[in-house]
Design a protein around this motif. Structure first.
Motif, PDB file in Angstrom:
ATOM      1  N   MET A 129      51.367  44.700  48.699  1.00 39.58           N
ATOM      2  CA  MET A 129      51.040  43.703  47.665  1.00 39.58           C
ATOM      3  C   MET A 129      49.683  43.980  47.013  1.00 39.58           C
ATOM      4  SD  MET A 129      52.500  41.133  46.295  1.00 39.58           S
ATOM      5  CE  MET A 129      52.070  39.795  45.197  1.00 39.58           C
ATOM      6  N   GLU A 130      48.721  44.329  47.821  1.00 36.37           N
ATOM      7  CA  GLU A 130      47.394  44.656  47.282  1.00 36.37           C
ATOM      8  C   GLU A 130      47.459  45.892  46.392  1.00 36.37           C
ATOM      9  OE1 GLU A 130      44.832  45.113  50.580  1.00 36.37           O
ATOM     10  OE2 GLU A 130      44.803  42.960  51.071  1.00 36.37           O
ATOM     11  N   MET A 131      48.276  46.842  46.788  1.00 40.37           N
ATOM     12  CA  MET A 131      48.429  48.050  45.962  1.00 40.37           C
ATOM     13  C   MET A 131      48.990  47.698  44.599  1.00 40.37           C
ATOM     14  SD  MET A 131      47.946  51.284  45.780  1.00 40.37           S
ATOM     15  CE  MET A 131      47.659  51.668  47.505  1.00 40.37           C
ATOM     16  N   ILE A 132      49.938  46.816  44.529  1.00 40.95           N
ATOM     17  CA  ILE A 132      50.534  46.427  43.246  1.00 40.95           C
ATOM     18  C   ILE A 132      49.495  45.740  42.369  1.00 40.95           C
ATOM     19  CG2 ILE A 132      52.278  44.964  42.176  1.00 40.95           C
ATOM     20  CD1 ILE A 132      54.055  45.455  44.624  1.00 40.95           C
ATOM     21  N   VAL A 133      48.679  44.868  43.018  1.00 43.32           N
ATOM     22  CA  VAL A 133      47.635  44.167  42.248  1.00 43.32           C
ATOM     23  C   VAL A 133      46.639  45.164  41.679  1.00 43.32           C
ATOM     24  CG1 VAL A 133      45.723  42.533  42.411  1.00 43.32           C
ATOM     25  CG2 VAL A 133      47.916  42.030  43.516  1.00 43.32           C
ATOM     26  N   MET A 134      46.249  46.139  42.469  1.00 38.99           N
ATOM     27  CA  MET A 134      45.284  47.135  41.995  1.00 38.99           C
ATOM     28  C   MET A 134      45.875  47.954  40.842  1.00 38.99           C
ATOM     29  SD  MET A 134      43.614  48.449  45.569  1.00 38.99           S
ATOM     30  CE  MET A 134      42.686  49.691  44.703  1.00 38.99           C
ATOM     31  N   ILE A 135      47.159  48.263  40.928  1.00 36.36           N
ATOM     32  CA  ILE A 135      47.796  49.018  39.838  1.00 36.36           C
ATOM     33  C   ILE A 135      47.835  48.184  38.575  1.00 36.36           C
ATOM     34  CG2 ILE A 135      49.969  50.034  39.085  1.00 36.36           C
ATOM     35  CD1 ILE A 135      50.479  50.862  41.993  1.00 36.36           C
ATOM     36  N   VAL A 136      48.140  46.890  38.710  1.00 32.51           N
ATOM     37  CA  VAL A 136      48.192  46.012  37.531  1.00 32.51           C
ATOM     38  C   VAL A 136      46.802  45.880  36.911  1.00 32.51           C
ATOM     39  CG1 VAL A 136      48.612  43.646  36.783  1.00 32.51           C
ATOM     40  CG2 VAL A 136      50.223  44.757  38.339  1.00 32.51           C
ATOM     41  N   VAL A 137      45.778  45.697  37.755  1.00 33.65           N
ATOM     42  CA  VAL A 137      44.389  45.586  37.223  1.00 33.65           C
ATOM     43  C   VAL A 137      43.988  46.858  36.515  1.00 33.65           C
ATOM     44  CG1 VAL A 137      41.979  45.328  37.870  1.00 33.65           C
ATOM     45  CG2 VAL A 137      43.719  43.847  38.923  1.00 33.65           C
ATOM     46  N   ALA A 138      44.280  47.989  37.094  1.00 38.21           N
ATOM     47  CA  ALA A 138      43.942  49.265  36.455  1.00 38.21           C
ATOM     48  C   ALA A 138      44.669  49.432  35.125  1.00 38.21           C
ATOM     49  CB  ALA A 138      44.274  50.412  37.401  1.00 38.21           C
ATOM     50  N   PHE A 139      45.929  49.012  35.135  1.00 37.10           N
ATOM     51  CA  PHE A 139      46.694  49.090  33.879  1.00 37.10           C
ATOM     52  C   PHE A 139      46.075  48.187  32.813  1.00 37.10           C
ATOM     53  CE2 PHE A 139      50.137  47.545  31.156  1.00 37.10           C
ATOM     54  CZ  PHE A 139      50.611  48.750  30.630  1.00 37.10           C
ATOM     55  N   ILE A 140      45.660  46.994  33.208  1.00 33.97           N
ATOM     56  CA  ILE A 140      45.034  46.072  32.242  1.00 33.97           C
ATOM     57  C   ILE A 140      43.736  46.651  31.696  1.00 33.97           C
ATOM     58  CG2 ILE A 140      43.960  43.807  32.023  1.00 33.97           C
ATOM     59  CD1 ILE A 140      46.007  42.757  34.033  1.00 33.97           C
ATOM     60  N   ILE A 141      42.948  47.248  32.578  1.00 31.23           N
ATOM     61  CA  ILE A 141      41.674  47.854  32.119  1.00 31.23           C
ATOM     62  C   ILE A 141      41.938  48.995  31.133  1.00 31.23           C
ATOM     63  CG2 ILE A 141      39.647  49.128  32.868  1.00 31.23           C
ATOM     64  CD1 ILE A 141      39.714  47.502  35.471  1.00 31.23           C
ATOM     65  N   LEU A 142      42.895  49.845  31.495  1.00 32.03           N
ATOM     66  CA  LEU A 142      43.223  50.953  30.576  1.00 32.03           C
ATOM     67  C   LEU A 142      43.762  50.430  29.257  1.00 32.03           C
ATOM     68  CD1 LEU A 142      44.924  53.469  33.066  1.00 32.03           C
ATOM     69  CD2 LEU A 142      42.660  53.661  32.006  1.00 32.03           C
ATOM     70  N   TYR A 143      44.534  49.351  29.326  1.00 31.82           N
ATOM     71  CA  TYR A 143      45.105  48.762  28.101  1.00 31.82           C
ATOM     72  C   TYR A 143      43.986  48.196  27.215  1.00 31.82           C
ATOM     73  CZ  TYR A 143      48.018  45.908  25.045  1.00 31.82           C
ATOM     74  OH  TYR A 143      48.619  45.342  23.940  1.00 31.82           O
ATOM     75  N   LEU A 144      43.014  47.557  27.835  1.00 30.57           N
ATOM     76  CA  LEU A 144      41.890  47.011  27.063  1.00 30.57           C
ATOM     77  C   LEU A 144      41.081  48.136  26.406  1.00 30.57           C
ATOM     78  CD1 LEU A 144      40.675  44.139  29.416  1.00 30.57           C
ATOM     79  CD2 LEU A 144      41.973  43.942  27.277  1.00 30.57           C
ATOM     80  N   PHE A 145      40.834  49.191  27.189  1.00 32.06           N
ATOM     81  CA  PHE A 145      40.097  50.322  26.619  1.00 32.06           C
ATOM     82  C   PHE A 145      40.875  50.947  25.462  1.00 32.06           C
ATOM     83  CE2 PHE A 145      37.402  50.443  30.441  1.00 32.06           C
ATOM     84  CZ  PHE A 145      36.163  50.704  29.845  1.00 32.06           C
ATOM     85  N   ALA A 146      42.194  51.026  25.594  1.00 30.91           N
ATOM     86  CA  ALA A 146      43.007  51.612  24.519  1.00 30.91           C
ATOM     87  C   ALA A 146      43.093  50.699  23.306  1.00 30.91           C
ATOM     88  CB  ALA A 146      44.407  51.917  25.051  1.00 30.91           C
ATOM     89  N   SER A 147      42.866  49.419  23.506  1.00 31.04           N
ATOM     90  CA  SER A 147      42.957  48.474  22.388  1.00 31.04           C
ATOM     91  C   SER A 147      41.658  48.365  21.600  1.00 31.04           C
ATOM     92  CB  SER A 147      43.357  47.074  22.927  1.00 31.04           C
ATOM     93  OG  SER A 147      44.617  47.113  23.573  1.00 31.04           O
ATOM     94  N   VAL A 148      40.533  48.774  22.189  1.00 29.73           N
ATOM     95  CA  VAL A 148      39.230  48.705  21.494  1.00 29.73           C
ATOM     96  C   VAL A 148      39.072  49.948  20.619  1.00 29.73           C
ATOM     97  CG1 VAL A 148      36.738  48.673  21.770  1.00 29.73           C
ATOM     98  CG2 VAL A 148      38.188  47.296  23.288  1.00 29.73           C
ATOM     99  N   LYS A 149      38.810  49.711  19.336  1.00 29.84           N
ATOM    100  CA  LYS A 149      38.596  50.827  18.388  1.00 29.84           C
ATOM    101  C   LYS A 149      37.141  50.782  17.890  1.00 29.84           C
ATOM    102  CE  LYS A 149      43.011  51.586  18.657  1.00 29.84           C
ATOM    103  NZ  LYS A 149      43.549  52.710  19.456  1.00 29.84           N
ATOM    104  N   MET A 150      36.418  51.866  18.046  1.00 27.01           N
ATOM    105  CA  MET A 150      35.035  51.967  17.557  1.00 27.01           C
ATOM    106  C   MET A 150      35.025  52.804  16.280  1.00 27.01           C
ATOM    107  SD  MET A 150      31.558  53.323  19.440  1.00 27.01           S
ATOM    108  CE  MET A 150      32.133  55.014  19.447  1.00 27.01           C
ATOM    109  N   VAL A 151      34.558  52.208  15.191  1.00 24.40           N
ATOM    110  CA  VAL A 151      34.508  52.876  13.873  1.00 24.40           C
ATOM    111  C   VAL A 151      33.058  53.262  13.581  1.00 24.40           C
ATOM    112  CG1 VAL A 151      35.002  52.663  11.427  1.00 24.40           C
ATOM    113  CG2 VAL A 151      36.459  51.482  13.112  1.00 24.40           C
TER     114      VAL A 151
END
Length: 319
Positions: free
Chosen positions: A1-23
Motif C-alpha cells: 500500500m505504501e508503495m502505491i502511495v509513493m508511486i501516485v505521489v511521484a506521478f503527481i509531482i511529475l505531472y505538475l512539473f510537466a504542466s508548468v511552462k516557463m517562457v
C-alpha cells in the motif's frame, strides 16, 4: 500500500512539473488544447495541465533582421544590375505569425525580393543609383501592408549594394571625368573673364587718375606762368619807371638780366658740348657795375628816407 502511495505521489509531482511552462523574456508561446489554439503564454511561469495542453509554437517577439540575397534586376532602360538588402521586422501578434503563414521568414524574404524587382524594374539605372531612399520607402510601404495580416510590423527595408556591369561602370567613369573637365573649363573661362574685367577696370581707373593728374598739372603750370608773367610785368614796370625817372642804371640791370639768362640757356643745351662765342668782358663788367650802382642808389634812398623820418620825430618821441 505504501508503495502505491509513493508511486501516485511521484506521478503527481511529475505531472505538475510537466504542466508548468516557463517562457523566456522576448518570446511568446502558443498554447494548443488537443491541437486547437487557445491562448498565448506570456513570459514567466505558466501552468497548463499536461496531456490536455501543449506548446504549439515558440515565437520570437524581438526585432529581427532578415538578409535579402543578391539578385539580378533589369531596369527600365534595360540595364542589368545586381542588388541585395536587409529587412528589419518585429512580430506583434504571435498567434497570427504562427498560424496565418506557414514559414514566416521565407514568406517575408520572397515578398521583399519580388517587390524589389518590381520597384527597381520601373526605374532607370541613374534613378536606381541616386534614389535609394525612394526605393527603401516604396519597399517599406508595400511589404508592411502585405505582412500586416501576419501580425508582423516591417520597421525598415534597406538596399545594401547596387552593382552595375563593368562596362557601364567604365562608361560612367568616363562620363564623370568629362563632366568634371567641362566644369573645370567653365570655371577657368569665368576666371579669365573676371580677370580681364578687373584688369580693364584697373586700366580705366588708372587712365582717369592720370588724366586728372595731367589736368591738375596743367592748371598748376598755367597758374605758375600767370604768376611769372605778373612778376615779369611788374619788374618791367619798375624798370620803366626807373628809366622814366632818369636812372640809366635800370636799363643796364634789365639788359644784364636777359644777358645772363641767354648764357644759362646756352650752358644747359643738351646738344652743346663746347660753346665758343665772343664775349666782351668790359661790357659785362660795365653791366654788372651798373647793377651795383642801381642797388647802391636804391639803398641810399632808403637810408635818406630813414634819416629824414628820424629827424622829424624829435628827441623826446618814443622810438
Amino acid at each position: 500500500m505504501e508503495m502505491i502511495v509513493m508511486i501516485v505521489v511521484a506521478f503527481i509531482i511529475l505531472y505538475l512539473f510537466a504542466s508548468v511552462k516557463m517562457v523566456r523574456q522576448g518570446y511568446q508561446y502558443t498554447i494548443e488544447h488537443f491541437g486547437r489554439f487557445t491562448k498565448v503564454a506570456a513570459p514567466g511561469l505558466n501552468f497548463y495541465p499536461a496531456f490536455f495542453y501543449r506548446v504549439g509554437r515558440k515565437v520570437n517577439m524581438m526585432e529581427q533582421v532578415l538578409d535579402i540575397p543578391g539578385q539580378e534586376i533589369i531596369t527600365r532602360d534595360n540595364a542589368m544590375v545586381q542588388t541585395d538588402g536587409v529587412v528589419f521586422f518585429q512580430v506583434l501578434d504571435a498567434a497570427k505569425a504562427a498560424y496565418e503563414v506557414s514559414d514566416l521568414y521565407l514568406a517575408i524574404m520572397q515578398l521583399t525580393t519580388t517587390n524589389l524587382r518590381t520597384v527597381m524594374g520601373s526605374m532607370d539605372l541613374d534613378e536606381t543609383l541616386s534614389k535609394r531612399d525612394e526605393i527603401n520607402s516604396r519597399l517599406l510601404v508595400v511589404v508592411d501592408q502585405a505582412t500586416e495580416s501576419w501580425g508582423v510590423k516591417i520597421t525598415r527595408v534597406e538596399i545594401k549594394d547596387i552593382r552595375p556591369p563593368a562596362d557601364i561602370v567604365n562608361a560612367m567613369g568616363r562620363q564623370m571625368k568629362a563632366e568634371r573637365e567641362k566644369r573645370a573649363n567653365i570655371l577657368e573661362a569665368e576666371g579669365s573673364r573676371a580677370s580681364a574685367i578687373l584688369k580693364a577696370e584697373g586700366q580705366k581707373q588708372s587712365q582717369i587718375l592720370e588724366a586728372e593728374g595731367r589736368r591738375e598739372a596743367a592748371f598748376r603750370d598755367a597758374e605758375a606762368r600767370e604768376r611769372e608773367a605778373e612778376a615779369e610785368a611788374k619788374a618791367t614796370q619798375v624798370v620803366s619807371q626807373a628809366i622814366a625817372g632818369g636812372n640809366a642804371q635800370a636799363i643796364n640791370y634789365f639788359i644784364a638780366q636777359k644777358y645772363v639768362e641767354a648764357i644759362s640757356q646756352f650752358a644747359t643745351s643738351p646738344n652743346a658740348k663746347t660753346i665758343l662765342f665772343p664775349v666782351e668782358a668790359t661790357q659785362l663788367m660795365g653791366t654788372l657795375g651798373g647793377i651795383g650802382e642801381l642797388a647802391k642808389e636804391v639803398l641810399g634812398r632808403d637810408r635818406e628816407a630813414a634819416a629824414e623820418l628820424e629827424a622829424r620825430r624829435g628827441p623826446f618821441e618814443d622810438r
